[in-house]
Motif scaffolding. Structure first.
Motif, PDB file in Angstrom:
ATOM      1  N   ASP A 536       0.841  -1.191   0.000  1.00  0.00           N
ATOM      2  CA  ASP A 536       0.000   0.000   0.000  1.00  0.00           C
ATOM      3  C   ASP A 536       0.879   1.245   0.000  1.00  0.00           C
ATOM      4  O   ASP A 536       2.115   1.159  -0.006  1.00  0.00           O
ATOM      5  N   LEU A 537       0.239   2.408   0.007  1.00  0.00           N
ATOM      6  CA  LEU A 537       0.982   3.656  -0.085  1.00  0.00           C
ATOM      7  C   LEU A 537       1.906   3.877   1.106  1.00  0.00           C
ATOM      8  O   LEU A 537       3.003   4.443   0.961  1.00  0.00           O
ATOM      9  N   HIS A 538       1.486   3.449   2.297  1.00  0.00           N
ATOM     10  CA  HIS A 538       2.311   3.676   3.486  1.00  0.00           C
ATOM     11  C   HIS A 538       3.607   2.880   3.416  1.00  0.00           C
ATOM     12  O   HIS A 538       4.674   3.383   3.789  1.00  0.00           O
ATOM     13  N   ALA A 548       3.306  10.308   2.327  1.00  0.00           N
ATOM     14  CA  ALA A 548       2.300   9.535   1.599  1.00  0.00           C
ATOM     15  C   ALA A 548       1.651  10.317   0.453  1.00  0.00           C
ATOM     16  O   ALA A 548       1.445   9.752  -0.624  1.00  0.00           O
ATOM     17  N   PRO A 549       1.287  11.623   0.607  1.00  0.00           N
ATOM     18  CA  PRO A 549       0.676  12.341  -0.525  1.00  0.00           C
ATOM     19  C   PRO A 549       1.573  12.400  -1.760  1.00  0.00           C
ATOM     20  O   PRO A 549       1.101  12.266  -2.883  1.00  0.00           O
ATOM     21  N   ASP A 552       1.544   9.057  -3.359  1.00  0.00           N
ATOM     22  CA  ASP A 552       0.263   8.819  -4.034  1.00  0.00           C
ATOM     23  C   ASP A 552       0.307   9.333  -5.467  1.00  0.00           C
ATOM     24  O   ASP A 552      -0.093   8.638  -6.411  1.00  0.00           O
ATOM     25  N   MET A 555       2.629   7.114  -7.573  1.00  0.00           N
ATOM     26  CA  MET A 555       2.063   5.792  -7.847  1.00  0.00           C
ATOM     27  C   MET A 555       0.962   5.876  -8.897  1.00  0.00           C
ATOM     28  O   MET A 555       0.803   4.961  -9.714  1.00  0.00           O
ATOM     29  N   GLU A 556       0.211   6.965  -8.903  1.00  0.00           N
ATOM     30  CA  GLU A 556      -0.803   7.143  -9.944  1.00  0.00           C
ATOM     31  C   GLU A 556      -0.150   7.225 -11.316  1.00  0.00           C
ATOM     32  O   GLU A 556      -0.664   6.682 -12.298  1.00  0.00           O
ATOM     33  N   GLN A 566      -2.928  -2.812 -10.270  1.00  0.00           N
ATOM     34  CA  GLN A 566      -3.833  -2.634  -9.133  1.00  0.00           C
ATOM     35  C   GLN A 566      -5.126  -3.394  -9.404  1.00  0.00           C
ATOM     36  O   GLN A 566      -5.811  -3.130 -10.389  1.00  0.00           O
ATOM     37  N   GLY A 570      -6.208   1.008  -3.499  1.00  0.00           N
ATOM     38  CA  GLY A 570      -5.248   1.273  -2.435  1.00  0.00           C
ATOM     39  C   GLY A 570      -4.099   0.296  -2.360  1.00  0.00           C
ATOM     40  O   GLY A 570      -3.169   0.503  -1.580  1.00  0.00           O
TER      41      GLY A 570
END
Length: 735
Positions: A536-538, A548-549, A552, A555-556, A566, A570
């Motif tokens: 996950d993102l964390h 994390a932002p 994010d 990762m997008e 995916q 998440g």
């Protein structure tokens, strides 16, 4: 500065004539003026300026450019590694002003603004001063002159037709007599003159014009008057003063053989699978036949078979698109090549569709408009392969219903308006086996079903990898599939085996990183360190040492570029071969110390996560917090139920992190994982490799009395739980 080529070559600066030298300089300037702001290669200039170039041609060309710069200004003509270009706008050349006014006039006429259309077209026609560039010679200049001359005559014919519609019959008789005298075989001009005379009450003269045309055609060509003249003659005999002539429309026509040109590459004889995607694509094609342009975007990771699918579908639809099938490789992700620009692609497409090279417009906007015009009302299939993004293909798209456009890209072209996505994943197992079998032949796989299933899994069911692996086996008569399995099982050997001649799975996948920022590329490389199946993102934030932002957003981007996958919101994962690619880049580009720090951050994260989420479980082995850095942020788990959900969700990652700590010799992490995870292992009945983790941690703690004792205590508890007190005693004494 203004340039005139609709007549002899003239240049003026603020109304003052500019002398540009002799014939060679004039011819060079004329060639450059035909393509404003477009680089003309040196070799082409040499070929155009000399029939038999002398040895000193390049030096003479350089001298001619120097002379033009002195006449026009030092920055008027620029140079790059390819050739020269003139730094002017199209509006600075009378020929392009003529064409712009012609287009604007036609648009005005379409919406009924006939007076405005006449003003525009009249202004365009008066730009002409005589023949185009007389005395300069050369095929290119001659061809352009002929094309422009034809445009001029059609413009004159259109202007006459529009003026007749507004009742200007008597005022244009003189002009039309002059034009007919100069071009006696232009039937549209004679027809306009006949109508102008008839509407001016001069019927006998109108009929005499027809009789003169009939005699001229019979004497010079042995032909009768065409339909336009015959219809006009009949209307005059019937005294129908309201008759009109059709306004000619300038277009570059090609014959039926040219319209049916096909530029598709050959279809793969061993194509396998993709029945679901083929059905979706066929449904989308049907939707574009009457309502709008059908645009299908086939997107997926490198090597997944996007191009093969598009070509296979296109060959199956040839009969449905009889007006031509075009294929263009945009080189968005081609190793060693820059992406083709829309200007370059449109130049190719227009030429392939039958437009003479000298008639291809210079600007992107005009090329795009002409391409749309060429496709209007046509049943054309267009394959745009290997696109960078939506902006790369927008100027290439048709404007009306009828054509089918197939776009392939490694990116999800979400911003492409009106497009239907067809995401392409790896092959299902049965199709992967079918593809492998099609390449090697059924005889090479008989009786080896289990090994065959394993080998396609080791190829990640990626079509490119399967084809290369199968070709390796096919060309080695002494190998069995088990030999291939052995070689593919080792990640380092796998990368070498899946590279042959100009095809390499690793190189193809690395090109997918072409447009990533430095931070995105670093993040992708670091993902190769993650030991688990998904994340996950964390976890990614901990691995990269970022908030994390920020992760994010990165990762997008990786998701859009099909570098990560995916299935659940998440959570992300890497295809096995993409993981190999990330790890290869990591080892090559990332300093060893940075790799160790990233590994430590990830292990710290999962150790703290295990400690936090198992806080509600009794742990007789280990009390207190882990002796590592706490992460900046953990996923929210405010209740005991949510913490247990987290443990279940991340169990395989926690187990993988513990194993990674042992394998990488991170002893401080290894023994703490063994102890912190003890109650979690107990929930899972100490299965799924838990004992191996505990034993590995105990071995890692040798020499550290307290840590070794903790691991031994944990192992003893395991064997007591299993009902084996003797083994428990051995483990306890070892501590």
């Amino acid at each position: 500065m203004f340039f005139r080529i609709l007549g002899s070559l003239e240049v003026d600066r603020d109304g003052v004539p500019v002398h540009v030298g002799g014939i060679r300089q004039q011819r060079l300037l004329a060639i450059l003026l035909l393509s404003p702001r477009q680089v003309v290669p040196v070799d082409r200039l040499v070929d155009l300026l000399w029939d038999r170039p002398p040895r000193s041609a390049r030096q003479q060309l350089h001298n001619a450019v120097g002379a033009l710069r002195r006449a026009l200004g030092p920055t008027a003509i620029t140079w790059n590694d390819v050739g020269y270009r003139i730094e002017i706008d199209e509006s600075d050349v009378d020929a392009f002003r003529f064409q712009t006014a012609l287009a604007e006039a036609r648009e005005a006429a379409k919406v009924g603004r006939l007076a405005a259309a006449i003003d525009l077209l009249g202004g365009a026609v008066v730009l002409w001063r005589g023949d185009v560039l007389p005395g300069l010679g050369g095929d290119v200049i001659g061809n352009v002159a002929a094309q422009l001359h034809e445009q001029r005559l059609v413009a004159v014919e259109e202007l006459a037709g529009w003026r007749l519609r507004l009742g200007e019959s008597a005022t244009i008789v003189g002009e039309l007599r002059q034009w007919v005298g100069e071009y006696p075989l232009r039937e549209a001009l004679r027809s306009a003159l006949m109508l102008a005379l008839h509407r001016s009450g001069r019927q006998i003269e109108a009929l005499a014009v027809y009789e003169d045309a009939r005699r001229s055609l019979a004497d010079e060509l042995g032909l009768d008057p065409g339909p336009l003249l015959r219809e006009t003659h009949a209307a005059i005999l019937a005294d129908d003063a309201s008759s009109d002539i059709p306004a000619p429309v300038l277009s570059v026509e090609v014959d039926a053989a040219q319209r049916a040109r096909s530029y598709l590459p050959r279809d793969a004889s061993d194509f396998a699978g993709r029945s679901v995607e083929m059905r979706d694509l066929l449904d989308q094609a049907k939707s574009g036949r009457t309502t709008a342009v059908a645009i299908s975007v086939i997107a997926g990771m490198g090597g997944v078979g996007k191009t093969a699918l598009a070509i296979h579908l296109a060959h199956g639809l040839i009969d449905d698109y009889p007006d031509g099938q075009y294929f263009i490789d945009l080189h968005g992700f081609t190793r060693g090549m820059d992406p083709a620009t829309p200007e370059q692609v449109l130049d190719t497409l227009l030429r392939d569709s039958g437009v003479p090279p000298e008639m291809v417009p210079a600007s992107l906007e005009r090329r795009s408009a002409l391409w749309r015009s060429r496709l209007a009302g046509k049943r054309v299939l267009l394959v745009l392969d290997n696109a960078v993004d939506a902006a790369h293909v927008r100027p290439l798209l048709p404007g009306t219903a009828g054509p089918l456009v197939l776009v392939t890209s490694r990116r999800k072209l979400t911003a492409l308006e009106g497009a239907s996505p067809v995401p392409l994943d790896v092959l299902p197992a049965v199709d992967a086996i079918a593809l492998f079998t099609a390449v090697v032949g059924p005889g090479r796989v008989a009786g080896q079903e289990a090994a065959l299933a394993e080998v396609v899994d080791l190829c990640g069911r990626l079509p490119l990898a399967i084809r290369i692996a199968a070709a390796r086996l096919r060309d080695r008569a002494g190998w069995r599939i088990a030999d291939l399995v052995e070689r593919l099982s080792d990640h380092t050997r796998r990368a070498r085996l899946l590279a042959v001649d100009d095809r390499s799975v690793l190189a193809v996948l690395e090109m997918s990183c072409r447009y990533l920022t430095a931070e995105q590329s670093r993040l992708f490389r670091l993902l190769g360190l993650h030991p688990g199946t998904d994340f996950d993102l964390h976890a990614v934030a901990a691995l990269a040492g970022l908030a994390a932002p920020a992760v994010d957003a990165h990762m997008e981007r990786l998701l859009d570029d099909n570098l990560v996958k995916q299935d659940t919101a998440g959570r992300f994962y890497l295809h096995d071969l993409v993981r190999d690619c990330a790890r290869h880049q990591l080892d090559r580009l990332e300093p060893a110390e940075a790799i160790r720090e990233a590994e430590a951050r990830l292990l710290d994260y999962y150790l703290w996560a295990a400690h936090t989420w198992s806080a509600d479980l009794r742990n007789p082995i280990f009390e207190g917090a882990p002796l590592v850095r706490p992460p900046a942020e953990l996923p929210a788990a405010p209740s005991e139920e949510s913490r247990m959900d987290r443990l279940r969700l991340e169990y395989r990652n926690l187990l993988a992190a513990a194993r990674a700590a042992i394998d990488r010799g991170s002893n401080a992490h290894a023994w703490q994982f063994a102890c912190v995870l003890h109650p979690v292992f107990k929930i899972h009945n100490f299965g799924s490799g838990a004992v191996e983790v505990l034993e590995g941690a105990a071995a890692a703690a040798v020499g550290e009395t307290a840590r070794q004792a903790a691991c031994a205590h944990a192992l003893a508890a395991v064997f007591r739980e299993r009902g084996d007190p003797a083994a428990a005693g051995v483990r306890a004494r070892a501590g």
